[in-house]
Design a protein around this motif. Structure first.
Motif, PDB file in Angstrom:
ATOM      1  N   ALA A 140       0.886  -1.042  -0.037  1.00  0.00           N
ATOM      2  CA  ALA A 140      -0.023  -0.037  -0.012  1.00  0.00           C
ATOM      3  C   ALA A 140       0.916   1.297  -0.009  1.00  0.00           C
ATOM      4  N   CYS A 141       1.977   1.300   0.776  1.00  0.00           N
ATOM      5  CA  CYS A 141       2.719   2.270   0.607  1.00  0.00           C
ATOM      6  C   CYS A 141       3.552   2.496  -0.704  1.00  0.00           C
ATOM      7  N   LEU A 142       3.952   1.566  -1.023  1.00  0.00           N
ATOM      8  CA  LEU A 142       4.611   1.581  -2.535  1.00  0.00           C
ATOM      9  C   LEU A 142       3.618   2.130  -3.508  1.00  0.00           C
ATOM     10  N   SER A 143       2.489   1.564  -3.606  1.00  0.00           N
ATOM     11  CA  SER A 143       1.295   2.045  -4.324  1.00  0.00           C
ATOM     12  C   SER A 143       1.152   3.603  -4.123  1.00  0.00           C
ATOM     13  N   ASN A 144       1.039   3.962  -2.962  1.00  0.00           N
ATOM     14  CA  ASN A 144       0.819   5.426  -2.707  1.00  0.00           C
ATOM     15  C   ASN A 144       1.871   6.147  -3.136  1.00  0.00           C
ATOM     16  N   VAL A 145       3.273   5.748  -3.145  1.00  0.00           N
ATOM     17  CA  VAL A 145       4.482   6.551  -3.539  1.00  0.00           C
ATOM     18  C   VAL A 145       4.377   6.766  -4.983  1.00  0.00           C
ATOM     19  N   LEU A 146       3.556   5.843  -6.015  1.00  0.00           N
ATOM     20  CA  LEU A 146       3.352   6.042  -7.212  1.00  0.00           C
ATOM     21  C   LEU A 146       2.137   7.004  -7.462  1.00  0.00           C
ATOM     22  N   ARG A 147       1.291   6.968  -6.913  1.00  0.00           N
ATOM     23  CA  ARG A 147      -0.118   7.829  -6.847  1.00  0.00           C
ATOM     24  C   ARG A 147       0.372   9.049  -6.654  1.00  0.00           C
ATOM     25  N   LEU A 148       1.008   9.295  -5.438  1.00  0.00           N
ATOM     26  CA  LEU A 148       1.468  10.652  -4.964  1.00  0.00           C
ATOM     27  C   LEU A 148       2.317  11.308  -6.181  1.00  0.00           C
ATOM     28  N   GLU A 149       3.356  10.521  -6.700  1.00  0.00           N
ATOM     29  CA  GLU A 149       4.006  11.331  -7.909  1.00  0.00           C
ATOM     30  C   GLU A 149       3.236  11.650  -8.747  1.00  0.00           C
ATOM     31  N   GLN A 150       2.265  11.049  -9.389  1.00  0.00           N
ATOM     32  CA  GLN A 150       1.118  11.408 -10.410  1.00  0.00           C
ATOM     33  C   GLN A 150       0.541  12.779  -9.855  1.00  0.00           C
ATOM     34  N   TYR A 151       0.090  12.626  -8.449  1.00  0.00           N
ATOM     35  CA  TYR A 151      -0.568  14.005  -8.287  1.00  0.00           C
ATOM     36  C   TYR A 151       0.237  15.087  -7.923  1.00  0.00           C
ATOM     37  N   ALA A 152       1.634  14.901  -7.464  1.00  0.00           N
ATOM     38  CA  ALA A 152       2.550  15.998  -7.616  1.00  0.00           C
ATOM     39  C   ALA A 152       2.848  16.449  -9.001  1.00  0.00           C
ATOM     40  N   GLN A 153       2.887  15.496 -10.194  1.00  0.00           N
ATOM     41  CA  GLN A 153       2.893  16.251 -11.341  1.00  0.00           C
ATOM     42  C   GLN A 153       1.761  16.944 -11.803  1.00  0.00           C
ATOM     43  N   ASP A 154       0.836  16.395 -11.386  1.00  0.00           N
ATOM     44  CA  ASP A 154      -0.690  17.039 -11.636  1.00  0.00           C
ATOM     45  C   ASP A 154      -0.622  18.798 -11.078  1.00  0.00           C
ATOM     46  N   ALA A 155      -0.162  18.695  -9.877  1.00  0.00           N
ATOM     47  CA  ALA A 155      -0.106  20.146  -9.389  1.00  0.00           C
ATOM     48  C   ALA A 155       1.065  20.747  -9.921  1.00  0.00           C
TER      49      ALA A 155
END
Length: 76
Positions: free
Chosen positions: A25-40
């Motif tokens: 779950a943590c590793l999945s979160n890392v990937l998802r949060l990278e996408q969110y950061a790029q969107d921002a």
């Protein structure tokens, strides 16, 4: 929630499964949060991108800690 740990469904004690799940779950979160950061970043919102990257680092720490704990437990 039950106080007993059976592992009957997976053949693995629940606490071990929970640790494995947490790492994933943590590793999945890392990937998802990278996408969110790029969107921002694309939206020009540096504050939000920084927030997501800080959260990403914390998720990465959680993954590393759970992987280390799992490794120690598997060596027993």
């Amino acid at each position: 929630m039950s106080d007993s740990e059976t592992g009957g469904g997976t053949g693995t004690p629940d606490k071990d499964y929970n640790l494995i799940w947490f790492a994933e779950a943590c590793l999945s979160n890392v990937l998802r949060l990278e996408q969110y950061a790029q969107d921002a970043d694309r939206a020009g919102d540096a504050e939000l991108a920084d927030f997501f990257r800080r959260a990403q680092r914390e998720s990465s720490k959680g993954a590393e800690q759970s992987k280390a704990m799992l490794a120690r437990r598997l060596q027993r």
